[in-house]
Design a protein around this motif. Structure first.
Motif, PDB file in Angstrom:
ATOM      1  N   ARG A  49     -18.366   2.605   3.210  1.00 45.25           N
ATOM      2  CA  ARG A  49     -17.296   2.844   4.165  1.00 45.25           C
ATOM      3  C   ARG A  49     -16.082   3.458   3.456  1.00 45.25           C
ATOM      4  NH1 ARG A  49     -18.431   0.413   9.206  1.00 45.25           N
ATOM      5  NH2 ARG A  49     -16.972   1.996   9.833  1.00 45.25           N
ATOM      6  N   ILE A  50     -15.299   4.165   4.222  1.00 48.08           N
ATOM      7  CA  ILE A  50     -14.049   4.737   3.715  1.00 48.08           C
ATOM      8  C   ILE A  50     -13.096   3.609   3.355  1.00 48.08           C
ATOM      9  CG2 ILE A  50     -11.964   5.983   4.433  1.00 48.08           C
ATOM     10  CD1 ILE A  50     -13.777   7.864   6.009  1.00 48.08           C
ATOM     11  N   ARG A  51     -12.411   3.787   2.242  1.00 51.54           N
ATOM     12  CA  ARG A  51     -11.311   2.911   1.842  1.00 51.54           C
ATOM     13  C   ARG A  51     -10.071   3.798   1.799  1.00 51.54           C
ATOM     14  NH1 ARG A  51     -12.377   0.379  -3.532  1.00 51.54           N
ATOM     15  NH2 ARG A  51     -12.786   2.514  -4.087  1.00 51.54           N
ATOM     16  N   PHE A  52      -8.966   3.308   2.322  1.00 54.40           N
ATOM     17  CA  PHE A  52      -7.752   4.106   2.406  1.00 54.40           C
ATOM     18  C   PHE A  52      -6.729   3.691   1.351  1.00 54.40           C
ATOM     19  CE2 PHE A  52      -9.256   4.604   6.810  1.00 54.40           C
ATOM     20  CZ  PHE A  52      -9.123   5.966   6.959  1.00 54.40           C
ATOM     21  N   HIS A  53      -5.900   4.659   0.979  1.00 55.95           N
ATOM     22  CA  HIS A  53      -4.691   4.401   0.193  1.00 55.95           C
ATOM     23  C   HIS A  53      -3.534   5.036   0.946  1.00 55.95           C
ATOM     24  CE1 HIS A  53      -1.958   3.765  -3.107  1.00 55.95           C
ATOM     25  NE2 HIS A  53      -1.602   5.039  -3.041  1.00 55.95           N
ATOM     26  N   LEU A  54      -2.464   4.265   1.161  1.00 48.06           N
ATOM     27  CA  LEU A  54      -1.284   4.747   1.870  1.00 48.06           C
ATOM     28  C   LEU A  54      -0.168   4.977   0.865  1.00 48.06           C
ATOM     29  CD1 LEU A  54      -3.091   3.487   4.035  1.00 48.06           C
ATOM     30  CD2 LEU A  54      -1.055   2.531   5.082  1.00 48.06           C
ATOM     31  N   ASP A  55       0.398   6.181   0.875  1.00 44.33           N
ATOM     32  CA  ASP A  55       1.461   6.461  -0.089  1.00 44.33           C
ATOM     33  C   ASP A  55       2.785   5.853   0.358  1.00 44.33           C
ATOM     34  OD1 ASP A  55       2.741   8.236   1.661  1.00 44.33           O
ATOM     35  OD2 ASP A  55       2.319  10.009   0.485  1.00 44.33           O
ATOM     36  N   GLU A  56       3.811   6.019  -0.449  1.00 43.43           N
ATOM     37  CA  GLU A  56       5.084   5.333  -0.209  1.00 43.43           C
ATOM     38  C   GLU A  56       5.852   5.852   1.002  1.00 43.43           C
ATOM     39  OE1 GLU A  56       8.290   7.069  -3.237  1.00 43.43           O
ATOM     40  OE2 GLU A  56       6.428   6.483  -4.214  1.00 43.43           O
ATOM     41  N   ASN A  57       5.442   6.972   1.567  1.00 42.20           N
ATOM     42  CA  ASN A  57       6.108   7.516   2.752  1.00 42.20           C
ATOM     43  C   ASN A  57       5.605   6.899   4.055  1.00 42.20           C
ATOM     44  OD1 ASN A  57       7.783   9.643   1.496  1.00 42.20           O
ATOM     45  ND2 ASN A  57       5.792  10.382   0.822  1.00 42.20           N
ATOM     46  N   GLN A  77      -8.493   9.487  -6.808  1.00 46.34           N
ATOM     47  CA  GLN A  77      -9.738   9.988  -7.387  1.00 46.34           C
ATOM     48  C   GLN A  77     -10.455   8.884  -8.162  1.00 46.34           C
ATOM     49  OE1 GLN A  77      -7.823  13.384  -9.273  1.00 46.34           O
ATOM     50  NE2 GLN A  77      -9.159  14.748  -8.108  1.00 46.34           N
ATOM     51  N   GLU A  78      -9.719   8.137  -8.955  1.00 45.55           N
ATOM     52  CA  GLU A  78     -10.327   7.069  -9.760  1.00 45.55           C
ATOM     53  C   GLU A  78     -10.897   5.957  -8.886  1.00 45.55           C
ATOM     54  OE1 GLU A  78      -7.239   5.817 -12.447  1.00 45.55           O
ATOM     55  OE2 GLU A  78      -7.625   7.482 -13.831  1.00 45.55           O
ATOM     56  N   THR A  79     -10.241   5.665  -7.781  1.00 44.57           N
ATOM     57  CA  THR A  79     -10.676   4.565  -6.915  1.00 44.57           C
ATOM     58  C   THR A  79     -11.481   5.033  -5.710  1.00 44.57           C
ATOM     59  OG1 THR A  79      -8.590   4.622  -5.694  1.00 44.57           O
ATOM     60  CG2 THR A  79      -8.722   3.116  -7.594  1.00 44.57           C
ATOM     61  N   GLN A  80     -11.633   6.338  -5.551  1.00 42.30           N
ATOM     62  CA  GLN A  80     -12.372   6.941  -4.433  1.00 42.30           C
ATOM     63  C   GLN A  80     -11.853   6.445  -3.086  1.00 42.30           C
ATOM     64  OE1 GLN A  80     -14.889   9.558  -4.602  1.00 42.30           O
ATOM     65  NE2 GLN A  80     -13.514   9.624  -6.352  1.00 42.30           N
ATOM     66  N   ARG A  81     -10.535   6.566  -2.904  1.00 41.27           N
ATOM     67  CA  ARG A  81      -9.883   6.193  -1.659  1.00 41.27           C
ATOM     68  C   ARG A  81      -9.367   7.438  -0.954  1.00 41.27           C
ATOM     69  NH1 ARG A  81      -8.738   0.917  -0.830  1.00 41.27           N
ATOM     70  NH2 ARG A  81      -9.250  -0.476  -2.550  1.00 41.27           N
ATOM     71  N   VAL A  82      -9.490   7.440   0.359  1.00 43.46           N
ATOM     72  CA  VAL A  82      -8.931   8.515   1.173  1.00 43.46           C
ATOM     73  C   VAL A  82      -7.441   8.237   1.328  1.00 43.46           C
ATOM     74  CG1 VAL A  82      -8.921   9.550   3.480  1.00 43.46           C
ATOM     75  CG2 VAL A  82     -11.106   8.952   2.379  1.00 43.46           C
ATOM     76  N   LEU A  83      -6.634   9.231   1.032  1.00 48.67           N
ATOM     77  CA  LEU A  83      -5.183   9.085   1.114  1.00 48.67           C
ATOM     78  C   LEU A  83      -4.706   9.323   2.538  1.00 48.67           C
ATOM     79  CD1 LEU A  83      -2.380   8.895  -0.350  1.00 48.67           C
ATOM     80  CD2 LEU A  83      -2.477  11.395  -0.497  1.00 48.67           C
ATOM     81  N   PHE A  84      -3.863   8.411   3.042  1.00 47.99           N
ATOM     82  CA  PHE A  84      -3.106   8.710   4.257  1.00 47.99           C
ATOM     83  C   PHE A  84      -1.665   8.915   3.829  1.00 47.99           C
ATOM     84  CE2 PHE A  84      -0.228   7.512   7.715  1.00 47.99           C
ATOM     85  CZ  PHE A  84      -0.521   8.575   8.556  1.00 47.99           C
TER      86      PHE A  84
END
Length: 141
Positions: A4-12, A49-56
């Motif tokens: 499954r997709i794992r997400f990473h949310l940036d500081e914005n 890239q290292e954690t293979q997370r989709v960035l939002f």
């Protein structure tokens, strides 16, 4: 079910979006969680890239980065102030439900202005049908 997709949310991104995704059982990290606040966009990109997370993100700078390289695990973007927190969460949940991590590699998906009835229709459709109707900009694919 596969990976499954794992997400990473940036500081914005509003922290309420991360909380909302976690309520759906989605694996989410935030820039604050992983102590990357104030780090450069390139450092954020290395992390996903290292954690293979989709960035939002709501930072248009990532669109420039994405246009010059396809080696990222995927980026989802919404211009700040154009969608409610609930609409953003709904769209990210939809992406989570119908896309795989492999399908997101090198892609940019835009949180767009589809109506809630269109989102409900997509949720009832089969995953194959939904994939063909994901939004790019203001148009269905």
């Amino acid at each position: 079910m596969g990976e499954r997709i794992r997400f990473h949310l940036d500081e914005n991104v509003d922290p309420a979006i991360g909380l909302g995704l976690r309520r759906y059982g989605i694996d989410v990290t935030t820039t604050n969680d992983v102590e990357l606040r104030t780090q450069s966009d390139e450092v954020q990109l290395v992390f996903i890239q290292e954690t293979q997370r989709v960035l939002f993100t709501q930072d248009a700078d990532f669109l420039i980065i994405a246009s010059s390289r396809l080696d990222h695990p995927g980026i989802t973007y919404c211009k700040k102030g154009t969608r409610s927190i609930g609409e953003i969460i709904e769209t990210l949940v939809l992406i989570y439900e119908v896309m795989t991590p492999e399908e997101m590699v090198g892609r940019v998906e835009f949180v767009s202005n589809e109506s809630s009835s269109e989102r409900r229709c997509l949720r009832r459709a089969t995953p194959t049908h939904c994939k063909s109707m994901l939004l790019i900009g203001d148009r269905f694919l």
